[in-house]
Design a protein around this motif. Structure first.
Motif, PDB file in Angstrom:
ATOM      1  N   HIS A  77       5.503  -1.985   2.426  1.00 30.56           N
ATOM      2  CA  HIS A  77       4.658  -0.678   2.117  1.00 30.56           C
ATOM      3  C   HIS A  77       5.266   0.289   1.347  1.00 30.56           C
ATOM      4  O   HIS A  77       6.511   0.388   1.888  1.00 30.56           O
ATOM      5  CB  HIS A  77       3.545  -0.391   3.115  1.00 30.56           C
ATOM      6  CG  HIS A  77       2.645  -1.362   3.512  1.00 30.56           C
ATOM      7  ND1 HIS A  77       1.649  -1.916   2.820  1.00 30.56           N
ATOM      8  CD2 HIS A  77       2.635  -2.061   5.004  1.00 30.56           C
ATOM      9  CE1 HIS A  77       1.013  -2.974   3.645  1.00 30.56           C
ATOM     10  NE2 HIS A  77       1.389  -2.870   4.635  1.00 30.56           N
ATOM     11  N   ASN A  78       4.910   0.986   0.502  1.00 30.82           N
ATOM     12  CA  ASN A  78       5.533   2.125  -0.196  1.00 30.82           C
ATOM     13  C   ASN A  78       5.270   3.243   0.700  1.00 30.82           C
ATOM     14  O   ASN A  78       4.093   3.919   0.797  1.00 30.82           O
ATOM     15  CB  ASN A  78       5.218   2.465  -1.466  1.00 30.82           C
ATOM     16  CG  ASN A  78       5.945   3.473  -2.166  1.00 30.82           C
ATOM     17  OD1 ASN A  78       7.019   3.370  -1.909  1.00 30.82           O
ATOM     18  ND2 ASN A  78       5.255   4.034  -3.167  1.00 30.82           N
ATOM     19  N   VAL A  79       6.241   3.854   1.590  1.00 30.88           N
ATOM     20  CA  VAL A  79       5.994   4.882   2.355  1.00 30.88           C
ATOM     21  C   VAL A  79       6.591   6.192   2.057  1.00 30.88           C
ATOM     22  O   VAL A  79       7.723   6.158   1.539  1.00 30.88           O
ATOM     23  CB  VAL A  79       6.719   4.304   3.915  1.00 30.88           C
ATOM     24  CG1 VAL A  79       6.845   5.404   4.838  1.00 30.88           C
ATOM     25  CG2 VAL A  79       5.916   3.136   4.583  1.00 30.88           C
ATOM     26  N   THR A  80       5.833   7.200   2.210  1.00 35.24           N
ATOM     27  CA  THR A  80       6.252   8.722   2.013  1.00 35.24           C
ATOM     28  C   THR A  80       6.136   9.212   3.151  1.00 35.24           C
ATOM     29  O   THR A  80       5.055   9.460   3.720  1.00 35.24           O
ATOM     30  CB  THR A  80       5.399   9.214   1.012  1.00 35.24           C
ATOM     31  OG1 THR A  80       5.337   8.440  -0.266  1.00 35.24           O
ATOM     32  CG2 THR A  80       5.884  10.691   0.443  1.00 35.24           C
ATOM     33  N   ILE A  81       7.297   9.839   3.632  1.00 35.67           N
ATOM     34  CA  ILE A  81       7.370  10.814   4.947  1.00 35.67           C
ATOM     35  C   ILE A  81       7.505  12.081   4.517  1.00 35.67           C
ATOM     36  O   ILE A  81       8.546  12.402   3.854  1.00 35.67           O
ATOM     37  CB  ILE A  81       8.585   9.937   5.629  1.00 35.67           C
ATOM     38  CG1 ILE A  81       8.354   8.611   6.081  1.00 35.67           C
ATOM     39  CG2 ILE A  81       8.865  10.888   6.791  1.00 35.67           C
ATOM     40  CD1 ILE A  81       9.512   8.071   6.814  1.00 35.67           C
ATOM     41  N   ALA A 132       0.825  -1.192  -0.054  1.00 39.10           N
ATOM     42  CA  ALA A 132      -0.138  -0.104   0.081  1.00 39.10           C
ATOM     43  C   ALA A 132       0.948   1.349   0.027  1.00 39.10           C
ATOM     44  O   ALA A 132       1.872   1.322   0.528  1.00 39.10           O
ATOM     45  CB  ALA A 132      -0.812  -0.195   1.297  1.00 39.10           C
ATOM     46  N   ASN A 133       0.328   2.477  -0.546  1.00 34.40           N
ATOM     47  CA  ASN A 133       0.897   3.780  -0.356  1.00 34.40           C
ATOM     48  C   ASN A 133       0.464   4.301   0.968  1.00 34.40           C
ATOM     49  O   ASN A 133      -0.709   4.741   0.950  1.00 34.40           O
ATOM     50  CB  ASN A 133       0.709   4.767  -1.525  1.00 34.40           C
ATOM     51  CG  ASN A 133       1.408   3.897  -3.015  1.00 34.40           C
ATOM     52  OD1 ASN A 133       2.528   3.813  -2.662  1.00 34.40           O
ATOM     53  ND2 ASN A 133       0.684   3.679  -3.860  1.00 34.40           N
ATOM     54  N   ILE A 134       1.476   4.690   1.727  1.00 34.13           N
ATOM     55  CA  ILE A 134       1.289   5.287   3.048  1.00 34.13           C
ATOM     56  C   ILE A 134       1.851   6.480   3.248  1.00 34.13           C
ATOM     57  O   ILE A 134       3.094   6.589   2.980  1.00 34.13           O
ATOM     58  CB  ILE A 134       1.636   4.346   3.988  1.00 34.13           C
ATOM     59  CG1 ILE A 134       0.841   2.852   4.139  1.00 34.13           C
ATOM     60  CG2 ILE A 134       1.267   4.964   5.305  1.00 34.13           C
ATOM     61  CD1 ILE A 134       1.218   2.024   4.916  1.00 34.13           C
ATOM     62  N   GLN A 188       0.519  12.596  -7.438  1.00 30.87           N
ATOM     63  CA  GLN A 188       1.141  11.545  -8.413  1.00 30.87           C
ATOM     64  C   GLN A 188       1.131  10.180  -8.126  1.00 30.87           C
ATOM     65  O   GLN A 188       0.937   9.425  -8.938  1.00 30.87           O
ATOM     66  CB  GLN A 188       2.526  11.959  -8.735  1.00 30.87           C
ATOM     67  CG  GLN A 188       2.993  13.339  -8.661  1.00 30.87           C
ATOM     68  CD  GLN A 188       2.608  13.821  -9.971  1.00 30.87           C
ATOM     69  OE1 GLN A 188       2.950  13.129 -11.129  1.00 30.87           O
ATOM     70  NE2 GLN A 188       2.141  15.127 -10.373  1.00 30.87           N
ATOM     71  N   VAL A 189       0.600   9.899  -6.741  1.00 32.78           N
ATOM     72  CA  VAL A 189       0.632   8.613  -6.284  1.00 32.78           C
ATOM     73  C   VAL A 189      -0.695   8.507  -5.521  1.00 32.78           C
ATOM     74  O   VAL A 189      -1.277   9.592  -5.024  1.00 32.78           O
ATOM     75  CB  VAL A 189       1.528   8.389  -4.887  1.00 32.78           C
ATOM     76  CG1 VAL A 189       1.533   7.086  -4.537  1.00 32.78           C
ATOM     77  CG2 VAL A 189       3.152   8.819  -5.410  1.00 32.78           C
ATOM     78  N   LYS A 190      -1.416   7.463  -5.693  1.00 34.38           N
ATOM     79  CA  LYS A 190      -2.819   7.197  -5.098  1.00 34.38           C
ATOM     80  C   LYS A 190      -2.431   6.734  -3.682  1.00 34.38           C
ATOM     81  O   LYS A 190      -2.174   5.511  -3.388  1.00 34.38           O
ATOM     82  CB  LYS A 190      -3.619   6.270  -5.933  1.00 34.38           C
ATOM     83  CG  LYS A 190      -5.013   6.119  -5.071  1.00 34.38           C
ATOM     84  CD  LYS A 190      -6.115   5.584  -5.654  1.00 34.38           C
ATOM     85  CE  LYS A 190      -7.091   5.278  -4.825  1.00 34.38           C
ATOM     86  NZ  LYS A 190      -6.841   5.658  -3.316  1.00 34.38           N
TER      87      LYS A 190
HETATM   88  C1  LIG Z   1       6.246   5.051  -4.094  1.00 35.18           C
HETATM   89  O1  LIG Z   1       5.948   6.247  -3.422  1.00 35.18           O
HETATM   90  C2  LIG Z   1       6.779   7.176  -4.094  1.00 35.18           C
HETATM   91  C3  LIG Z   1       6.663   8.690  -3.295  1.00 35.18           C
HETATM   92  O2  LIG Z   1       5.622   9.075  -2.977  1.00 35.18           O
HETATM   93  C4  LIG Z   1       6.391   7.538  -5.532  1.00 35.18           C
HETATM   94  O3  LIG Z   1       7.151   8.164  -6.368  1.00 35.18           O
HETATM   95  C5  LIG Z   1       6.448   5.930  -6.347  1.00 35.18           C
HETATM   96  O4  LIG Z   1       5.734   6.094  -7.404  1.00 35.18           O
HETATM   97  C6  LIG Z   1       5.620   5.137  -5.305  1.00 35.18           C
HETATM   98  N1  LIG Z   1       5.710   3.784  -5.835  1.00 35.18           N
HETATM   99  C7  LIG Z   1       4.802   2.792  -6.059  1.00 35.18           C
HETATM  100  C8  LIG Z   1       5.047   1.560  -6.722  1.00 35.18           C
HETATM  101  O5  LIG Z   1       3.560   3.305  -6.137  1.00 35.18           O
END
Ligand SMILES: *[C@@H]1O[C@H](CO)[C@@H](O)[C@H](O)[C@H]1NC(C)=O
Length: 537
Positions: free
Chosen positions: A56-60, A27-29, A138-140
């Motif tokens: 998980h794909n983490v954005t801080i 998941a995108n967190i 850009q990310v869901k």
């Molecule tokens: C993971 O998060 C980063 C930053 O928000 C984003 O650029 C990237 O596309 C994401 N990767 C996926 C596989 O969703």
């Protein structure tokens, strides 16, 4: 044939059936941490790292610079504060460090300081790097975790993205944080940060309860004022979007509260709602990392043991009066033990001695985990105390401001160490304190016993973060865990209408009873008069 087909289908579906419903893999967190305190960030990023380790794909997103160990699943976005706020925050920390603290002053400072700190949170929210996340995503994202620092209006980001939100707090829950999920705080036995917590289950006496109650009332008052302010910020940031709910509604859409606390060992136990999830010690590594080479050698050679001295990340050694640093240096230089001293300005050290190792960055957790570490001298930040408790290391506290005096008192009353006043510290006082802690085994035994209780849990702190975060995503929010309290107004929460109704009923029945009594008395009087008349005739 049909039977076989059915079985094949079942076999194909079986792995899916045992998986919980809903998407939780990769998941995108989004983690939003606009805190002004590097020690808060340690807790928040440890939590996010547990999620990244899970895949998980983490954005801080932070307003402070962040020294992150690179991780393939973590992206860091910086939304720095303007110089005006950075200067304010540094000055605030520095002034608090120089003055003596009383409860009233701590509160007044908190109010004055919080006002500026809240402004800085707003600046973070409208920073182009933060705006981009929810205006042109850009990310869901699937979930947002918001680090609490009087910034509830930032929950608008989750509302805008249409995703569930978790609030994370770095300490013991207190009035504002309790209100996020409807934990009922009872000031008669739950001490607030400014009142010493008591050893074991002993209740507070009258004086402490009075102090605790007044402190709580003051916080409640501040809370009402802050809420108005936050509502204004919410309207300023999100008011133009008619699709968004009101600030009050956004606040009621919090899925969980994570807090860095373990009630079973730290106490006092108190009722909390199922939305409150304890992740106490999440910043503490379950296994220590290897130390940097130089430090590892220094510690290995310390056969007499090591004293580790750190005043944390907020307070720089140079804030303090030079004669105090000199006294500390003299005592350390005389010790048979080795000393590791966290010191920022390596050009100007308090003094040179063969048994003292200075560095401006030290892996605190790994040092405390080392078997040679005998004593931790600390500013009594929540994080450092938790680490020393986890590793069973006795402490000497030199609290400076904020929650530190409270943390220190709590640590001392639990029997894990001693506390001294840094502003009036003397050579003799420090020497005696160190000697008592090194030679009386009680402190080490107490903190070791605690350490065993602290680690005994069904899920580790990191496992709890992962389990409950995925739980929220599986169910698209954990609103079913919400206490009805959150959706009630002031009158209903306190049953004021019920009391009023009962009082009214009581008043009406008294009135009816009085009417009846008057009627009976009148009848009696009329009867006697009649009798008298009959007699006369
Ligand atoms: C993971 O998060 C980063 C930053 O928000 C984003 O650029 C990237 O596309 C994401 N990767 C996926 C596989 O969703």
């Amino acid at each position: 044939m049909r039977m076989v087909g059915g079985n094949v289908l079942l076999m194909l579906l079986a792995p899916l059936l045992v998986l919980p419903v809903g998407r939780v893999n990769g998941a995108n967190i989004l983690g939003m941490f606009s805190t002004f305190s590097p020690s808060h960030l340690i807790v928040h990023t440890a939590m996010m790292r547990a999620l990244a380790d899970r895949g998980h794909n983490v954005t801080i997103v932070t307003s402070l610079q962040l020294k992150l160990v690179p991780h393939e699943n973590i992206t860091h976005i910086l939304a720095p504060l303007s110089e005006q706020y950075v200067a304010f925050i540094n000055e605030y920390m520095e002034n608090s460090a120089k003055e003596k603290h009383s409860m009233a002053m701590t509160f007044l400072k908190a109010i004055a300081g919080t006002s500026q700190l809240i402004d800085s949170q707003y600046e973070f929210l409208v920073h182009p790097n933060v705006r981009a996340l929810h205006e042109q995503p850009q990310v869901k994202f699937d979930l947002m975790i918001l680090g609490f620092v009087f910034n509830d209006y930032q929950l608008g980001v989750a509302a805008k993205l249409g995703i569930p939100a978790i609030i994370s707090w770095v300490g013991v829950p207190f009035s504002f944080v309790d209100d996020e999920v409807g934990n009922i705080y009872d000031p008669s036995y739950v001490p607030n940060a400014n009142v010493a917590q008591h050893k074991g289950l002993r209740a507070m006496g009258f004086g402490l309860r009075l102090r605790n109650y007044l402190g709580w009332l003051l916080l409640k008052g501040i809370g009402v004022a802050l809420d108005i302010r936050m509502n204004n910020y919410y309207i300023r940031a999100f008011g133009k979007d008619p699709a968004l709910p009101s600030y009050q509604d956004v606040k009621r859409r919090v899925s969980l509260l994570f807090y860095n606390y373990h009630s079973h060992s730290e106490g006092p136990v108190r009722p909390t709602v199922p939305q409150s999830i304890e992740i106490g010690g999440v910043q503490i590594k379950e296994q220590p990392d290897p130390l940097p080479k130089e430090l590892a050698e220094f510690m290995a050679n310390a056969t007499e043991g090591v004293i580790f001295f750190s005043l944390g990340t907020n307070v720089k050694g140079s804030y303090f009066k030079p004669h105090i640093m000199e006294a500390i240096f003299k005592v350390f230089a005389r010790q048979p033990l080795h000393v590791i001293w966290k010191w920022d300005d390596l050009q100007h050290k308090p003094g040179q001695a063969a048994n003292i190792y200075y560095h401006n960055w030290l892996p605190q957790d790994d040092i405390l985990a080392h078997p040679h570490t005998k004593l931790f001298i600390t500013h009594a930040g929540k994080g450092g105390i938790a680490e020393a408790q986890y590793h069973g290391v006795p402490m000497l506290a030199l609290p400076v401001f904020g929650d530190q005096p409270g943390n220190a008192e709590h640590m001392v009353s639990a029997g894990f160490g001693l506390s001294l006043d840094l502003l009036t510290l003397t050579e003799d006082g420090l020497e005696q304190g160190i000697s008592e802690l090194l030679h009386n085994p009680a402190y080490r035994q107490n903190v070791r016993k605690f350490s065993q209780l602290y680690r005994d849990r069904p899920l580790t702190a990191r496992q709890s973060v992962v389990y409950w975060t995925e739980y929220v995503m599986r169910h698209n929010g954990a609103y079913h865990l919400q206490s009805p309290w959150l959706h009630m107004n002031f009158v209903a929460r306190h049953n004021l209408d019920v009391y009023a109704c009962l009082l009214l009923a009581l008043a009406v029945s008294m009135f009816v009873f009085l009417l009846f009594l008057r009627f009976v008395l009148r009848q009696l009087r009329r009867l006697t008069r009649l009798k008298d008349k009959v007699k006369k005739n």
